[in-house]
Design a protein around this motif. Sequence first.
Motif, PDB file in Angstrom:
ATOM      1  N   LYS A  65       3.379   6.501  -4.864  1.00 18.50           N
ATOM      2  CA  LYS A  65       3.478   6.849  -6.367  1.00 18.50           C
ATOM      3  C   LYS A  65       2.349   7.961  -6.390  1.00 18.50           C
ATOM      4  N   GLU A  70       0.759  -1.213  -0.191  1.00 21.03           N
ATOM      5  CA  GLU A  70      -0.027  -0.196   0.076  1.00 21.03           C
ATOM      6  C   GLU A  70       0.884   1.518  -0.003  1.00 21.03           C
ATOM      7  N   ILE A 100       3.772   1.546  -1.440  1.00 18.34           N
ATOM      8  CA  ILE A 100       4.520   1.818  -2.614  1.00 18.34           C
ATOM      9  C   ILE A 100       3.303   2.642  -3.419  1.00 18.34           C
ATOM     10  N   LEU A 101       2.112   1.995  -3.662  1.00 13.60           N
ATOM     11  CA  LEU A 101       0.943   2.502  -4.191  1.00 13.60           C
ATOM     12  C   LEU A 101       0.661   4.207  -4.016  1.00 13.60           C
TER      13      LEU A 101
END
Lengths: 287, 287
Positions: B95, B89, B91-92
């Motif tokens: 981004k 989560e 990482i998302l």
Amino acid sequence: MFELDTILKGDCLTELKTLPDSCIDLIFTSPPYADNRKKTYKGIPIQDYVNWFLPISGELKRVLKNDGTFILNIKERTENGERQTYVLELILEMKKQGWLWTEEYIWHKKNCYPGKWPNRFRDAWERCLQFNKQKSFRMYQEAVMVPIGDWSKKRLAKLSETDLIRDESKVGSGFGKNISNWLGKEYVYPTNVLHLPTECANRGHSASFPVSLPTWFIKLFSLEGDAVLDPFIGSGTTAIACLNLKRHYIGIEAMDHYYQLVQDTIKEWRDNNNSKPEKVDLWSLLK
Amino acid sequence: MFELDTILKGDCLTELKTLPDSCIDLIFTSPPYADNRKKTYKGIPIQDYVNWFLPISGELKRVLKNDGTFILNIKERTENGERQTYVLELILEMKKQGWLWTEEYIWHKKNCYPGKWPNRFRDAWERCLQFNKQKSFRMYQEAVMVPIGDWSKKRLAKLSETDLIRDESKVGSGFGKNISNWLGKEYVYPTNVLHLPTECANRGHSASFPVSLPTWFIKLFSLEGDAVLDPFIGSGTTAIACLNLKRHYIGIEAMDHYYQLVQDTIKEWRDNNNSKPEKVDLWSLLK
DNA sequence: GTTCCGCATGAATCGATAG
DNA sequence: ACTATCGATTCATGCGGAA
């Protein structure tokens, strides 16, 4: 009657629906990776990947026994200089679907694809994601223990000189200490990192993973006579692992070319091993 | 004046805000893991982890140079028999914050903790996530080259005719080779899998990673004289790597105990290396 | 039959060029 | 500007034929 040790030809989702509930002990597969190049082997566009896979993983959950295991071998591609996130999203969505994400094993590819780029090194690993339906599942850890003799012989031989430098191991003495700990033990348990080379020139047809990869997981999560499913069997590597290990396989393949290839591969294996196909009914295992 | 080669004592987010924009060449850190080391360090509850980290990663993005790199060493814990998903989560969300997720390196821990569990093997790897602000960033690949494998001695001992010319692949993979290019080659580029041992007791305090880990990334993503930031410096391993490699470090540490430990570690290093601290202004590097 | 040695192959990725 | 195609780069392994 549902015959075991067969390859079903057709669309993955369609064929899965013909399988009974809770009948499979282990699912091992490596689905086609997301790929925007249309001409290559059925590439699924990156943006569609999760939605394409979710109905399939739903069916896989239905056909898997409650104490069975699903191993998904996958790695995300780069696009525009970035690692794509569809695998991460898939894990999150599969959890919403009811799967437990038990573990992530790493397949370290010792001979990975060559190449050089200004912004990254060669990609030498893939994910092997373990999913389960419930917290308690069958696992036969003793089946994959490593004989300490082989390990120390190989490892020590290889570690001489360059490997020590390559690995930046500054603690040679520490390594020696570790080895002395192992003396007297015959077998050790492995870790969640698998060091396996890829198989390249395999009878002119290259498999995407070596037979040693499914072999390891089949030993770990099933017994002789169990049913193993690979819904994207491709060149048939999972079936060969099952034949070697006396597990029953069910494979699914949509493409003519690969379907033929699996049949040939299995026939060749049977010829070499004096093995005759026997009709076994999946239902007979479920009583 | 913003003095380099210092450890800032205080809350991570608060201290980060005192740093100028776009001044750091490389960020390397291993943040406190969720609910980990609860007794010795403030554990962040799993459900709060992403929201706790996002403001920090936002500040990190501000202070990093546009062509700099952020390496995040992290591994999700298991809870209730499952791998937790907060790293995925994170990482998302990062981004969405504007970070590019360039690559995921694997740190393979060659001597991981011993132990045995019924449902999993020993965890022998951690993620080293690479984030960047833009597609093009500085990378000094030559600084981390490794000796070529033993295979080359045999293989290159005698070259065939096809070895001497460029031998195009027969199957159109786009991959051809000219073996003679490898003559005399002693070093090759590494892959994205790092084989490093864990370091055990360091001054009686276990560091979460060995000095070889930040060393590798510091060589790869910075030059001598560059500024390296570790916002959770802990026992000071990143600072030691910087001292060894003649990079300037900035560390942040909230806890008295670890703050003292870093100071002692650095002092000991300076004593052993006849090194006197010099006052260097961060601003002087930014001109 | 064993060992040795030559050889083709690989879930790749980037940047430049062309449409 | 945006997409499609193409050439360039590169390391370690298993396989098959030879010794």
